[in-house]
Motif scaffolding. Structure first.
Motif, PDB file in Angstrom:
ATOM      1  N   LEU A 123      69.280-100.375  17.491  1.00  0.00           N
ATOM      2  CA  LEU A 123      68.919-100.297  16.078  1.00  0.00           C
ATOM      3  C   LEU A 123      68.081 -99.080  15.715  1.00  0.00           C
ATOM      4  O   LEU A 123      67.710 -98.920  14.554  1.00  0.00           O
ATOM      5  CB  LEU A 123      68.172-101.574  15.683  1.00  0.00           C
ATOM      6  N   VAL A 124      67.763 -98.239  16.688  1.00  0.00           N
ATOM      7  CA  VAL A 124      66.951 -97.045  16.429  1.00  0.00           C
ATOM      8  C   VAL A 124      67.664 -95.810  16.952  1.00  0.00           C
ATOM      9  O   VAL A 124      68.636 -95.912  17.696  1.00  0.00           O
ATOM     10  CB  VAL A 124      65.554 -97.165  17.088  1.00  0.00           C
ATOM     11  N   LYS A 125      67.166 -94.656  16.551  1.00  0.00           N
ATOM     12  CA  LYS A 125      67.737 -93.383  16.992  1.00  0.00           C
ATOM     13  C   LYS A 125      66.660 -92.586  17.729  1.00  0.00           C
ATOM     14  O   LYS A 125      65.479 -92.793  17.532  1.00  0.00           O
ATOM     15  CB  LYS A 125      68.231 -92.585  15.792  1.00  0.00           C
ATOM     16  N   GLN A 126      67.109 -91.656  18.550  1.00  0.00           N
ATOM     17  CA  GLN A 126      66.192 -90.773  19.263  1.00  0.00           C
ATOM     18  C   GLN A 126      65.355 -89.990  18.255  1.00  0.00           C
ATOM     19  O   GLN A 126      65.878 -89.482  17.263  1.00  0.00           O
ATOM     20  CB  GLN A 126      66.998 -89.825  20.145  1.00  0.00           C
ATOM     21  N   GLY A 127      64.051 -89.902  18.500  1.00  0.00           N
ATOM     22  CA  GLY A 127      63.152 -89.182  17.600  1.00  0.00           C
ATOM     23  C   GLY A 127      62.592 -90.036  16.476  1.00  0.00           C
ATOM     24  O   GLY A 127      61.694 -89.601  15.752  1.00  0.00           O
ATOM     25  N   GLN A 128      63.092 -91.246  16.330  1.00  0.00           N
ATOM     26  CA  GLN A 128      62.634 -92.129  15.253  1.00  0.00           C
ATOM     27  C   GLN A 128      61.242 -92.678  15.561  1.00  0.00           C
ATOM     28  O   GLN A 128      60.931 -93.044  16.684  1.00  0.00           O
ATOM     29  CB  GLN A 128      63.621 -93.280  15.080  1.00  0.00           C
ATOM     30  N   LYS A 129      60.387 -92.732  14.534  1.00  0.00           N
ATOM     31  CA  LYS A 129      59.063 -93.331  14.670  1.00  0.00           C
ATOM     32  C   LYS A 129      59.195 -94.823  14.368  1.00  0.00           C
ATOM     33  O   LYS A 129      59.845 -95.197  13.399  1.00  0.00           O
ATOM     34  CB  LYS A 129      58.080 -92.665  13.723  1.00  0.00           C
ATOM     35  N   VAL A 130      58.592 -95.650  15.226  1.00  0.00           N
ATOM     36  CA  VAL A 130      58.685 -97.100  15.066  1.00  0.00           C
ATOM     37  C   VAL A 130      57.309 -97.734  15.177  1.00  0.00           C
ATOM     38  O   VAL A 130      56.400 -97.171  15.783  1.00  0.00           O
ATOM     39  CB  VAL A 130      59.650 -97.725  16.102  1.00  0.00           C
ATOM     40  N   LYS A 131      57.165 -98.904  14.578  1.00  0.00           N
ATOM     41  CA  LYS A 131      55.903 -99.624  14.592  1.00  0.00           C
ATOM     42  C   LYS A 131      55.956-100.778  15.582  1.00  0.00           C
ATOM     43  O   LYS A 131      57.028-101.278  15.912  1.00  0.00           O
ATOM     44  CB  LYS A 131      55.596-100.164  13.194  1.00  0.00           C
ATOM     45  N   GLN A 132      54.807-101.199  16.025  1.00  0.00           N
ATOM     46  CA  GLN A 132      54.694-102.327  16.944  1.00  0.00           C
ATOM     47  C   GLN A 132      55.393-103.553  16.357  1.00  0.00           C
ATOM     48  O   GLN A 132      55.236-103.863  15.184  1.00  0.00           O
ATOM     49  CB  GLN A 132      53.229-102.646  17.203  1.00  0.00           C
TER      50      GLN A 132
ATOM     51  N   ASN B 220      68.812-111.605  22.307  1.00  0.00           N
ATOM     52  CA  ASN B 220      67.375-111.379  22.460  1.00  0.00           C
ATOM     53  C   ASN B 220      66.987-110.071  21.790  1.00  0.00           C
ATOM     54  O   ASN B 220      67.586-109.032  22.082  1.00  0.00           O
ATOM     55  CB  ASN B 220      67.015-111.300  23.949  1.00  0.00           C
ATOM     56  N   ASN B 221      65.999-110.123  20.913  1.00  0.00           N
ATOM     57  CA  ASN B 221      65.487-108.909  20.290  1.00  0.00           C
ATOM     58  C   ASN B 221      64.544-108.214  21.264  1.00  0.00           C
ATOM     59  O   ASN B 221      63.637-108.847  21.802  1.00  0.00           O
ATOM     60  CB  ASN B 221      64.728-109.233  19.002  1.00  0.00           C
ATOM     61  N   VAL B 222      64.755-106.925  21.476  1.00  0.00           N
ATOM     62  CA  VAL B 222      63.856-106.121  22.306  1.00  0.00           C
ATOM     63  C   VAL B 222      62.917-105.418  21.330  1.00  0.00           C
ATOM     64  O   VAL B 222      63.362-104.629  20.491  1.00  0.00           O
ATOM     65  CB  VAL B 222      64.641-105.101  23.164  1.00  0.00           C
ATOM     66  N   LEU B 223      61.617-105.729  21.421  1.00  0.00           N
ATOM     67  CA  LEU B 223      60.645-105.277  20.438  1.00  0.00           C
ATOM     68  C   LEU B 223      59.813-104.104  20.940  1.00  0.00           C
ATOM     69  O   LEU B 223      59.561-103.975  22.139  1.00  0.00           O
ATOM     70  CB  LEU B 223      59.709-106.433  20.071  1.00  0.00           C
ATOM     71  N   MET B 224      59.357-103.292  20.011  1.00  0.00           N
ATOM     72  CA  MET B 224      58.468-102.167  20.313  1.00  0.00           C
ATOM     73  C   MET B 224      57.086-102.708  20.637  1.00  0.00           C
ATOM     74  O   MET B 224      56.522-103.477  19.854  1.00  0.00           O
ATOM     75  CB  MET B 224      58.421-101.222  19.105  1.00  0.00           C
ATOM     76  N   PRO B 225      56.504-102.346  21.803  1.00  0.00           N
ATOM     77  CA  PRO B 225      55.209-102.901  22.203  1.00  0.00           C
ATOM     78  C   PRO B 225      53.999-102.267  21.497  1.00  0.00           C
ATOM     79  O   PRO B 225      52.919-102.842  21.494  1.00  0.00           O
ATOM     80  CB  PRO B 225      55.157-102.621  23.702  1.00  0.00           C
ATOM     81  N   PHE B 226      54.161-101.087  20.910  1.00  0.00           N
ATOM     82  CA  PHE B 226      53.064-100.392  20.226  1.00  0.00           C
ATOM     83  C   PHE B 226      53.665 -99.397  19.243  1.00  0.00           C
ATOM     84  O   PHE B 226      54.864 -99.134  19.273  1.00  0.00           O
ATOM     85  CB  PHE B 226      52.152 -99.673  21.228  1.00  0.00           C
ATOM     86  N   ASP B 227      52.858 -98.856  18.331  1.00  0.00           N
ATOM     87  CA  ASP B 227      53.327 -97.818  17.414  1.00  0.00           C
ATOM     88  C   ASP B 227      53.680 -96.576  18.224  1.00  0.00           C
ATOM     89  O   ASP B 227      52.919 -96.179  19.108  1.00  0.00           O
ATOM     90  CB  ASP B 227      52.254 -97.452  16.398  1.00  0.00           C
ATOM     91  N   GLY B 228      54.818 -95.972  17.937  1.00  0.00           N
ATOM     92  CA  GLY B 228      55.205 -94.788  18.687  1.00  0.00           C
ATOM     93  C   GLY B 228      56.503 -94.176  18.218  1.00  0.00           C
ATOM     94  O   GLY B 228      56.925 -94.374  17.086  1.00  0.00           O
ATOM     95  N   GLU B 229      57.136 -93.453  19.129  1.00  0.00           N
ATOM     96  CA  GLU B 229      58.352 -92.707  18.830  1.00  0.00           C
ATOM     97  C   GLU B 229      59.356 -92.915  19.961  1.00  0.00           C
ATOM     98  O   GLU B 229      58.986 -92.986  21.121  1.00  0.00           O
ATOM     99  CB  GLU B 229      57.999 -91.229  18.709  1.00  0.00           C
TER     100      GLU B 229
ATOM    101  N   ILE C 224      59.871 -94.367  25.429  1.00  0.00           N
ATOM    102  CA  ILE C 224      59.090 -94.303  24.190  1.00  0.00           C
ATOM    103  C   ILE C 224      57.785 -93.572  24.448  1.00  0.00           C
ATOM    104  O   ILE C 224      57.374 -93.389  25.588  1.00  0.00           O
ATOM    105  CB  ILE C 224      58.816 -95.727  23.635  1.00  0.00           C
ATOM    106  N   ARG C 225      57.149 -93.138  23.357  1.00  0.00           N
ATOM    107  CA  ARG C 225      55.876 -92.407  23.473  1.00  0.00           C
ATOM    108  C   ARG C 225      54.926 -92.967  22.407  1.00  0.00           C
ATOM    109  O   ARG C 225      55.331 -93.135  21.253  1.00  0.00           O
ATOM    110  CB  ARG C 225      56.134 -90.926  23.243  1.00  0.00           C
TER     111      ARG C 225
END
Length: 77
Positions: free
Chosen positions: A21-30, A44-53, A74-75
């Motif tokens: 559901l995301v693209k390379q370089g995209q900023k995402v929130k926790q 199963n949804n794989v979730l972002m563990p912290f704010d990052g890119e 991720i970064r």
């Protein structure tokens, strides 16, 4: 035991990637959903563990992954 790299999203169970559901370089929130992984007939949804890119995506839809496969890099922001 080996310390996991916290900047990698690993598969927590063997399965099939349904959608990324995301693209390379995209900023995402926790808490934001990064991808959907089908395992044992459940989505199963794989979730972002912290704010990052998103730095690099190592899988695409329909890929089969083993447990602990590094699916995404991720970064933190």
């Amino acid at each position: 035991w080996k310390m996991p790299n916290l900047n990698l999203i690993y598969s927590f169970i063997p399965g099939t990637v349904i959608d990324v559901l995301v693209k390379q370089g995209q900023k995402v929130k926790q808490g934001e959903t990064l991808m959907i992984l089908d395992a044992m007939k459940m989505h199963n949804n794989v979730l972002m563990p912290f704010d990052g890119e998103v730095v690099k995506i190592n899988v695409e839809a329909k890929d089969k992954v083993a447990k602990n496969h590094p699916m995404m890099e991720i970064r933190p922001r």
